[in-house]
Each structure stands twice: as structure tokens, then as C-alpha cells.
Design a protein around this motif. Structure first.
Motif, PDB file in Angstrom:
ATOM      1  N   ALA A 136       0.831  -1.207   0.000  1.00  0.00           N
ATOM      2  CA  ALA A 136       0.000   0.000   0.000  1.00  0.00           C
ATOM      3  C   ALA A 136       0.862   1.253   0.000  1.00  0.00           C
ATOM      4  O   ALA A 136       0.574   2.228  -0.708  1.00  0.00           O
ATOM      5  CB  ALA A 136      -0.929   0.000   1.212  1.00  0.00           C
ATOM      6  N   LEU A 137       1.946   1.240   0.788  1.00  0.00           N
ATOM      7  CA  LEU A 137       2.852   2.388   0.828  1.00  0.00           C
ATOM      8  C   LEU A 137       3.544   2.590  -0.518  1.00  0.00           C
ATOM      9  O   LEU A 137       3.756   3.730  -0.948  1.00  0.00           O
ATOM     10  CB  LEU A 137       3.902   2.198   1.930  1.00  0.00           C
ATOM     11  N   ALA A 138       3.897   1.485  -1.187  1.00  0.00           N
ATOM     12  CA  ALA A 138       4.551   1.588  -2.492  1.00  0.00           C
ATOM     13  C   ALA A 138       3.615   2.211  -3.519  1.00  0.00           C
ATOM     14  O   ALA A 138       4.014   3.088  -4.299  1.00  0.00           O
ATOM     15  CB  ALA A 138       4.994   0.202  -2.953  1.00  0.00           C
ATOM     16  N   ILE A 139       2.363   1.776  -3.516  1.00  0.00           N
ATOM     17  CA  ILE A 139       1.367   2.345  -4.437  1.00  0.00           C
ATOM     18  C   ILE A 139       1.157   3.823  -4.139  1.00  0.00           C
ATOM     19  O   ILE A 139       1.087   4.662  -5.051  1.00  0.00           O
ATOM     20  CB  ILE A 139       0.041   1.570  -4.339  1.00  0.00           C
ATOM     21  N   PHE A 140       1.080   4.165  -2.851  1.00  0.00           N
ATOM     22  CA  PHE A 140       0.887   5.552  -2.439  1.00  0.00           C
ATOM     23  C   PHE A 140       2.067   6.412  -2.886  1.00  0.00           C
ATOM     24  O   PHE A 140       1.893   7.533  -3.364  1.00  0.00           O
ATOM     25  CB  PHE A 140       0.727   5.612  -0.918  1.00  0.00           C
ATOM     26  N   ALA A 141       3.274   5.869  -2.750  1.00  0.00           N
ATOM     27  CA  ALA A 141       4.470   6.625  -3.127  1.00  0.00           C
ATOM     28  C   ALA A 141       4.529   6.856  -4.630  1.00  0.00           C
ATOM     29  O   ALA A 141       4.853   7.957  -5.086  1.00  0.00           O
ATOM     30  CB  ALA A 141       5.724   5.875  -2.662  1.00  0.00           C
ATOM     31  N   VAL A 142       4.182   5.832  -5.411  1.00  0.00           N
ATOM     32  CA  VAL A 142       4.265   5.932  -6.867  1.00  0.00           C
ATOM     33  C   VAL A 142       3.165   6.825  -7.431  1.00  0.00           C
ATOM     34  O   VAL A 142       3.412   7.660  -8.321  1.00  0.00           O
ATOM     35  CB  VAL A 142       4.203   4.529  -7.506  1.00  0.00           C
ATOM     36  N   LEU A 143       1.944   6.675  -6.919  1.00  0.00           N
ATOM     37  CA  LEU A 143       0.801   7.367  -7.503  1.00  0.00           C
ATOM     38  C   LEU A 143       0.504   8.718  -6.862  1.00  0.00           C
ATOM     39  O   LEU A 143      -0.255   9.503  -7.426  1.00  0.00           O
ATOM     40  CB  LEU A 143      -0.457   6.488  -7.411  1.00  0.00           C
ATOM     41  N   TYR A 144       1.098   8.996  -5.681  1.00  0.00           N
ATOM     42  CA  TYR A 144       0.810  10.274  -5.017  1.00  0.00           C
ATOM     43  C   TYR A 144       2.071  11.063  -4.673  1.00  0.00           C
ATOM     44  O   TYR A 144       2.228  12.205  -5.102  1.00  0.00           O
ATOM     45  CB  TYR A 144      -0.017  10.049  -3.752  1.00  0.00           C
ATOM     46  N   LEU A 145       2.981  10.453  -3.921  1.00  0.00           N
ATOM     47  CA  LEU A 145       4.152  11.203  -3.458  1.00  0.00           C
ATOM     48  C   LEU A 145       5.034  11.631  -4.627  1.00  0.00           C
ATOM     49  O   LEU A 145       5.447  12.802  -4.700  1.00  0.00           O
ATOM     50  CB  LEU A 145       4.957  10.360  -2.467  1.00  0.00           C
ATOM     51  N   TYR A 146       5.341  10.701  -5.539  1.00  0.00           N
ATOM     52  CA  TYR A 146       6.205  11.057  -6.665  1.00  0.00           C
ATOM     53  C   TYR A 146       5.593  12.146  -7.547  1.00  0.00           C
ATOM     54  O   TYR A 146       6.263  13.142  -7.862  1.00  0.00           O
ATOM     55  CB  TYR A 146       6.546   9.819  -7.496  1.00  0.00           C
ATOM     56  N   PRO A 147       4.308  12.014  -7.965  1.00  0.00           N
ATOM     57  CA  PRO A 147       3.726  13.102  -8.769  1.00  0.00           C
ATOM     58  C   PRO A 147       3.689  14.434  -8.030  1.00  0.00           C
ATOM     59  O   PRO A 147       3.874  15.490  -8.642  1.00  0.00           O
ATOM     60  CB  PRO A 147       2.299  12.597  -9.062  1.00  0.00           C
ATOM     61  N   THR A 148       3.456  14.392  -6.715  1.00  0.00           N
ATOM     62  CA  THR A 148       3.378  15.636  -5.942  1.00  0.00           C
ATOM     63  C   THR A 148       4.727  16.354  -5.930  1.00  0.00           C
ATOM     64  O   THR A 148       4.828  17.545  -6.253  1.00  0.00           O
ATOM     65  CB  THR A 148       2.937  15.345  -4.500  1.00  0.00           C
ATOM     66  N   PHE A 149       5.785  15.637  -5.558  1.00  0.00           N
ATOM     67  CA  PHE A 149       7.103  16.260  -5.473  1.00  0.00           C
ATOM     68  C   PHE A 149       7.651  16.625  -6.857  1.00  0.00           C
ATOM     69  O   PHE A 149       8.330  17.643  -7.007  1.00  0.00           O
ATOM     70  CB  PHE A 149       8.064  15.347  -4.726  1.00  0.00           C
ATOM     71  N   SER A 150       7.360  15.799  -7.860  1.00  0.00           N
ATOM     72  CA  SER A 150       7.811  16.139  -9.212  1.00  0.00           C
ATOM     73  C   SER A 150       7.076  17.372  -9.721  1.00  0.00           C
ATOM     74  O   SER A 150       7.638  18.186 -10.470  1.00  0.00           O
ATOM     75  CB  SER A 150       7.597  14.967 -10.160  1.00  0.00           C
ATOM     76  N   GLY A 151       5.809  17.542  -9.289  1.00  0.00           N
ATOM     77  CA  GLY A 151       5.064  18.742  -9.658  1.00  0.00           C
ATOM     78  C   GLY A 151       5.709  19.993  -9.093  1.00  0.00           C
ATOM     79  O   GLY A 151       5.801  21.026  -9.773  1.00  0.00           O
ATOM     80  N   PHE A 152       6.177  19.916  -7.840  1.00  0.00           N
ATOM     81  CA  PHE A 152       6.896  21.048  -7.251  1.00  0.00           C
ATOM     82  C   PHE A 152       8.151  21.370  -8.071  1.00  0.00           C
ATOM     83  O   PHE A 152       8.465  22.534  -8.301  1.00  0.00           O
ATOM     84  CB  PHE A 152       7.276  20.734  -5.798  1.00  0.00           C
ATOM     85  N   TYR A 153       8.859  20.331  -8.493  1.00  0.00           N
ATOM     86  CA  TYR A 153      10.088  20.548  -9.267  1.00  0.00           C
ATOM     87  C   TYR A 153       9.773  21.185 -10.620  1.00  0.00           C
ATOM     88  O   TYR A 153      10.398  22.181 -11.009  1.00  0.00           O
ATOM     89  CB  TYR A 153      10.826  19.223  -9.457  1.00  0.00           C
ATOM     90  N   TYR A 154       8.811  20.620 -11.354  1.00  0.00           N
ATOM     91  CA  TYR A 154       8.502  21.114 -12.695  1.00  0.00           C
ATOM     92  C   TYR A 154       7.938  22.529 -12.674  1.00  0.00           C
ATOM     93  O   TYR A 154       8.038  23.253 -13.664  1.00  0.00           O
ATOM     94  CB  TYR A 154       7.533  20.167 -13.397  1.00  0.00           C
ATOM     95  N   SER A 155       7.346  22.931 -11.540  1.00  0.00           N
ATOM     96  CA  SER A 155       6.837  24.302 -11.449  1.00  0.00           C
ATOM     97  C   SER A 155       7.964  25.326 -11.403  1.00  0.00           C
ATOM     98  O   SER A 155       7.735  26.524 -11.613  1.00  0.00           O
ATOM     99  CB  SER A 155       5.955  24.458 -10.209  1.00  0.00           C
ATOM    100  N   LEU A 156       9.170  24.866 -11.129  1.00  0.00           N
ATOM    101  CA  LEU A 156      10.341  25.744 -11.070  1.00  0.00           C
ATOM    102  C   LEU A 156      11.159  25.684 -12.355  1.00  0.00           C
ATOM    103  O   LEU A 156      12.289  26.174 -12.405  1.00  0.00           O
ATOM    104  CB  LEU A 156      11.227  25.361  -9.879  1.00  0.00           C
TER     105      LEU A 156
END
Length: 281
Positions: free
Chosen positions: A7-27
Motif C-alpha cells: 500500500a505504501l509503495a502504491i501511495f508513493a508511486v501514484l501520489y508522493l512522486y507526482p506531488t514532489f515532481s510537480g513542485f520541481y517542474y513548477s520551477l
């Protein structure tokens, strides 16, 4: 611990990674059509906060979220109190009022475009009742469109709030209620001093969920008005959608980050406020 790893792996792939990558791409000046991505710092945010459309979308988002939260929870409490009684057929009505919340928001939105059309069912009903002066272009009038979509959203999700409050009401001890009746309290006194204090945690959850959901609204507005007429129902997610549709990917990502932070800050402040209310009760 090992059982929660998937469950944590799915959460990390589908939520945490897109969230943090979104912060990066906004810069950056990111675009799928570019071979190289250049780091530009807060340039996208500077441009964003100089855009009038963003402020208008945020204003509509806040108005929409506040109205939906108040109306949805108010109606949810009333329905729960009514259907927690000995009303005949209450199980049928519980199912009936909860049913819209399991429907697709797009289906609900497209259905109400015909219901609220100038020649739609609602105006036909008003004409049949002799209230032809009340007929309006509910989704085409800039002064009414946002409020019309608000009503549609409340219609869909009030049943979900009702279910939460109903679960809370059924957890209240009957002995406590019977004791308050013996003490000579009126129904309104029992509601104020017995029922609502016990329901306070449920109110916190329901208000928080409805506030977050309405601030992230997209499907209902996209299906009914598309953000129109003339931007009258433009909210943050439709604004972001249009930026991506125009090829402004980094700009749209920056707007998405602003929405994410706004929802997070408002949710934290609202949760603290509601928790203080629970303590006061």
C-alpha cells in the motif's frame, strides 16, 4: 509492517512522486515538446501572480467551497436527524438520498445541463406552477451560473454527509437520550446540549472533506459550464486545465502547486478551528 509495504509503495508511486515532481517542474520551463528542461526558479509563480485570471479563479473557488460546505453539511444534518427517527420507509429514503453520491460527477453534470437549460425540465416546472417570471437561463447567466452549479454539487453530495451524520447519531447512547427526556428537556435542548456535542468529531470530518472536495472541484463545473459564461464559474482546476490545453505546462503546474498549498493551509487552519470547537463543546 511488511503487510502495509504494498500500500505504501502504491501511495508513493501514484501520489508522493507526482506531488514532489510537480513542485520541481513548477520551477522549470517544462514542456513535453522540449528536448531540455531549464530551471527558471520562481519565474512561473511571478507570472502566475501577475495574471488576473488566477485571482478570479481563486475567488470563485473560495466562494464555491464555502457555499458548498455550508449547504451540504446543513442539509446533511437535517436529513440525518429526520431519517434517524421512526419515519416510515426511512431505509428507502436513506438509499434514495445517498444514491447521487455514487454517480459519476460528469453524468450528473451533463444531466443537469438539460434540467437547467432555458427550455429544460426545471423551467417547464416553473411555468406549469404559474411561476414563469422565475424562469432563468440558470447556467448561461453570469450572475446565476456559479450558484446553480453549487446547488448541483450539493444535490450530489449531501447524501454522503447525511450518511456520516447518521452513523454518528446511531452511535449516541439511547440511555443518555432517555435520561435527558426524563430530566424534562425539549428536543431543541437535547439537540444543542446532548446530540451536537457528541457529533462534533463527525462534523469536523464532514466539513473538512466537503471543503477539500469543493476546492478541488472540476468535473461538475467542466460538464455544466466549462468555466463560463465569460469566466463566471472559472475555478482553479478549470483554470489549470486551460493552461495545459494551451500548452503552458510549467505555468499550469505552478498554478496546481498554488492550489495544493491553498487547500493544505486552509485544511490545517479549518481543522484547528474545528478541534477548538470540539474542546469548547
Amino acid at each position: 509492517m511488511w503487510l502495509i509495504v504494498p500500500a505504501l509503495a502504491i501511495f508513493a508511486v501514484l501520489y508522493l512522486y507526482p506531488t514532489f515532481s510537480g513542485f520541481y517542474y513548477s520551477l522549470t520551463d517544462w514542456s513535453p515538446y522540449k528536448d531540455q528542461i531549464k530551471f527558471v526558479g520562481f519565474e512561473q509563480f511571478v507570472d502566475l501572480f501577475q495574471t488576473k485570471g488566477m485571482y478570479l479563479a481563486m475567488k470563485h473557488t473560495v466562494i464555491y467551497a464555502v457555499l458548498v460546505t455550508i449547504l451540504q453539511n446543513g442539509l446533511g444534518v437535517l436529513l440525518a436527524l429526520l431519517l434517524n427517527s421512526t419515519l416510515m420507509g426511512k431505509n428507502f429514503f436513506r438509499s434514495l438520498y445517498f444514491l447521487p453520491s455514487i454517480l459519476s460527477a460528469l453524468v450528473v453534470g451533463y444531466t443537469f445541463t438539460t434540467v437547467l437549460h432555458p427550455d429544460g425540465i426545471f423551467n417547464q416546472l416553473l411555468n406549469a406552477l404559474g411561476l414563469s417570471d422565475w424562469t432563468k437561463d440558470w447556467l448561461g447567466d453570469p450572475k446565476l451560473a456559479l450558484y446553480s452549479v453549487t446547488v448541483v454539487n450539493v444535490w450530489q453530495w449531501a447524501g454522503q454527509s447525511m450518511a456520516l451524520y447518521l452513523a454518528g447519531l446511531q452511535g449516541i447512547s439511547k440511555d443518555m437520550l432517555e435520561a435527558s427526556v426524563i430530566d424534562g428537556t425539549t428536543y431543541m435542548q437535547r439537540l444543542r446540549f446532548v446530540i451536537m456535542p457528541i457529533l462534533a468529531p463527525v462534523v469536523t470530518i464532514s466539513v473538512l472533506l466537503s471543503m477539500i472536495g469543493s476546492m478541488k472541484a472540476f468535473e461538475i463545473i467542466y460538464a455544466t459550464t466549462g468555466g463560463g459564461p465569460g469566466g463566471a464559474t472559472e475555478v482553479m482546476n478549470t483554470f489549470i486545465f486551460k493552461q495545459f490545453g494551451s500548452g503552458l505546462y510549467a505555468f499550469g503546474t505552478a498554478a496546481n502547486v498554488v492550489l495544493f498549498l491553498s487547500v493544505a493551509i486552509i485544511s490545517i487552519l479549518l481543522l484547528k478551528l474545528m478541534r477548538k470547537g470540539e474542546m469548547a463543546e
